[in-house]
Design an enzyme around this catalytic site. Structure first.
Site, PDB file in Angstrom:
ATOM      1  N   CYS A  12       0.866  -1.177   0.000  1.00 39.34           N
ATOM      2  CA  CYS A  12       0.000   0.000   0.000  1.00 39.34           C
ATOM      3  C   CYS A  12       0.903   1.228   0.000  1.00 39.34           C
ATOM      4  O   CYS A  12       2.113   1.133   0.219  1.00 39.34           O
ATOM      5  CB  CYS A  12      -0.903   0.028   1.239  1.00 39.34           C
ATOM      6  SG  CYS A  12      -2.044  -1.367   1.364  1.00 39.34           S
ATOM      7  N   GLY A  38      -0.710   0.112  -5.093  1.00 33.73           N
ATOM      8  CA  GLY A  38      -2.030  -0.437  -4.805  1.00 33.73           C
ATOM      9  C   GLY A  38      -3.060   0.075  -5.789  1.00 33.73           C
ATOM     10  O   GLY A  38      -3.125   1.281  -6.033  1.00 33.73           O
ATOM     11  N   ASN A 112       0.382   1.023   5.916  1.00 34.98           N
ATOM     12  CA  ASN A 112       1.087   0.158   4.968  1.00 34.98           C
ATOM     13  C   ASN A 112       1.804  -0.900   5.779  1.00 34.98           C
ATOM     14  O   ASN A 112       2.639  -0.587   6.625  1.00 34.98           O
ATOM     15  CB  ASN A 112       2.095   0.980   4.149  1.00 34.98           C
ATOM     16  CG  ASN A 112       3.017   0.101   3.316  1.00 34.98           C
ATOM     17  OD1 ASN A 112       2.675  -1.024   2.978  1.00 34.98           O
ATOM     18  ND2 ASN A 112       4.182   0.620   2.991  1.00 34.98           N
ATOM     19  N   GLY A 113       1.484  -2.171   5.549  1.00 31.84           N
ATOM     20  CA  GLY A 113       2.165  -3.241   6.266  1.00 31.84           C
ATOM     21  C   GLY A 113       1.207  -4.305   6.739  1.00 31.84           C
ATOM     22  O   GLY A 113       0.123  -4.494   6.169  1.00 31.84           O
ATOM     23  N   TYR A 252      11.682  -4.870  -6.542  1.00 36.54           N
ATOM     24  CA  TYR A 252      10.485  -4.769  -7.375  1.00 36.54           C
ATOM     25  C   TYR A 252       9.509  -3.665  -6.984  1.00 36.54           C
ATOM     26  O   TYR A 252       8.978  -2.961  -7.844  1.00 36.54           O
ATOM     27  CB  TYR A 252       9.726  -6.109  -7.354  1.00 36.54           C
ATOM     28  CG  TYR A 252       8.386  -6.024  -8.036  1.00 36.54           C
ATOM     29  CD1 TYR A 252       8.304  -6.017  -9.424  1.00 36.54           C
ATOM     30  CD2 TYR A 252       7.217  -5.900  -7.297  1.00 36.54           C
ATOM     31  CE1 TYR A 252       7.081  -5.897 -10.065  1.00 36.54           C
ATOM     32  CE2 TYR A 252       5.991  -5.773  -7.926  1.00 36.54           C
ATOM     33  CZ  TYR A 252       5.921  -5.779  -9.313  1.00 36.54           C
ATOM     34  OH  TYR A 252       4.721  -5.644  -9.933  1.00 36.54           O
TER      35      TYR A 252
END
Length: 468
Positions: A12, A38, A112-113, A252
């Site tokens: 995210c 996202g 995020n996580g 990536y």
């Protein structure tokens, strides 16, 4: 590589801005810059100092805000989020920022996580009478913050963070303050920037460039940053160890123009390619990268090996992201639509095909097949990261060993499955050399999905609430 088939679906992205007269619009542009993190949903919560107002929806940023009434989302403070779900369902109720209203103030959370002890905490909260409205682990933190009944503050947030285990970057907004917090191991990226007198916080620095902000510093592991009309202050809520930044951010996930923990992503990927060329040379005529995230590594491999880099595979920019398709068959069709070999370049040639990583191998197999159907004489697959053999529990969608091709096959077997002439991976030492500038406490990467060495276990971590 195509995240939709590999399983490395982005996590995210969070974005926040404090004290700017175009806070909502700039948050929109910041989210747009991080769309790659996202694509399932997006949202913005804005504060005018008196109340918090939200607009969110399912889909891409452009689609979510196409009909948004920006003139009603007024305020000088805003937080935003782009979502790929690794925890919780894909319904609108889980799209962030999550907004909560209480008798003594409101609170918006963007995350995020992944909270590893989410199930346990949810059970405890429900036993104590809490009724959670979403299946997202983000909501757990809101209940922990308010469980004491106190007003939202640095102390109540720090105490709540002390109860969770995992990898996380949080933005928390109230009518009066904005908070940013990073997990004690620093697995997720989070940076602070400035735009004139305004403070900006984002998952990636490319969002700063998008709006003309300048980078100031990283949020440190175990740090809780408070931004208010009094400026910026910092509190340490956990004992900080060696940083373990997610290696896949460099391999990536992050945009090439972002700097993650003061390391440029494009430059690190080029070094990965160069190290790969040293470790695994191939007798070939050219180097070809799989668009888009493998291009930097392919350039590095070509420069180090002395082989020419060619655009042997092109990407159709007008095809939507295919990982949102509901079936594997449709996803594979998406690969055919999105990537195509350049027959006039690859026919009759020995190709070194550079990819950033392999998870399931489905896409790699299809690309090798396409290159050979286009007349490639040989295809030597070179992967610019170590083999992924272990699940990720920190927010990347790789949850079981059964789906990982390298966890269940030898390199020789993988070569046969892909239909390649040879396959080689970058070593862990080569990866670390390409990313880590120095080995101080502030540098370091998490390679759990490759090595099986997890920096955070699902257990209680030593926490403390102290001023830094």
């Amino acid at each position: 590589m195509l995240a939709e088939i590999k399983g490395i679906n982005e996590e995210c992205g969070v974005f926040g801005i404090w004290d700017h007269d175009k806070a909502t619009e700039l948050t929109y542009y910041g989210l747009h810059a991080m769309q790659h993190r996202g694509q399932e949903g997006a949202g913005i919560v804005v504060s005018d100092g008196l109340e918090l107002k939200a607009h969110k929806g399912l889909g891409l940023v452009n689609d979510v805000f196409k009909h948004a009434k920006f003139d009603q989302l007024t305020g000088r403070v805003a937080v935003g989020h782009v979502r790929y779900s690794t925890q919780g369902g894909k319904g609108i109720e889980n799209v962030q920022p999550l907004l909560f209203h209480t008798q003594n103030g409101s609170m918006a959370l963007a995350h995020n996580g992944n909270i590893m002890n989410n199930h346990k905490l949810r059970g405890e909260l429900e036993d104590q009478g809490s009724i959670l409205q979403t299946s997202s682990d983000t909501e757990v933190l809101a209940h922990l913050i308010k469980r004491s009944g106190e007003k939202i503050s640095e102390k109540s947030i720090a105490n709540a963070l002390g109860k969770i285990t995992g990898a996380y970057a949080y933005l928390i907004l109230t009518e009066e303050k904005m908070y940013a917090a990073l997990d004690p191991s620093g697995i997720r990226p989070l940076s602070i920037g400035r735009l004139g007198d305004a403070y900006v916080v984002a998952s990636e620095t490319c969002a700063f460039d998008q709006i003309g902000a300048t980078f100031e510093r990283e949020v440190l592991p175990g740090e809780l940053v408070t931004i208010s009309e009094d400026g910026l202050s910092s509190t340490r809520f956990a004992m900080r160890g060696r940083r373990s930044m997610c290696a896949m951010e460099y391999v990536y996930l992050s945009r090439p123009d972002s700097d993650v923990n003061r390391v440029n992503v494009h430059a690190s990927r080029k070094r990965m390619g160069a190290e790969l060329a040293k470790e695994s040379p191939a007798e070939a005529d050219m180097v070809v990268g799989v668009p888009d995230s493998s291009i930097s590594a392919a350039i590095g491999y070509a420069e180090e090996s002395g082989l020419p880099y060619e655009m042997g595979i092109i990407k159709n920019r007008y095809v939507g992201r295919t990982f949102i398709q509901p079936s594997q068959e449709l996803r594979e069709q998406g690969v055919k639509m999105k990537l195509a070999p350049v027959r006039g370049i690859v026919a009759g040639k020995r190709i070194v095909m550079i990819d950033d990583s392999i998870v399931r191998g489905t896409t790699s197999k299809r690309i090798v097949q396409m290159l050979k159907e286009a007349g490639a004489k040989e295809v030597h697959v070179r992967i610019a990261s170590p083999s992924i053999q272990h699940p990720c529990y920190y927010g990347i969608d790789m949850s079981t060993r059964e789906e990982l091709i390298a966890a269940n096959n030898t390199v020789g077997e993988i070569c046969s499955i892909l239909g390649a002439d040879s396959v080689s991976y970058l070593s862990e030492a080569g990866l670390e050399k390409a990313i880590v500038k120095d080995k101080t406490i502030h540098q370091g990467i998490c390679t759990a999905c490759m090595s099986g060495n997890y920096p955070v276990q699902d257990g209680k971590r030593e926490m403390s609430y102290t001023n830094s």
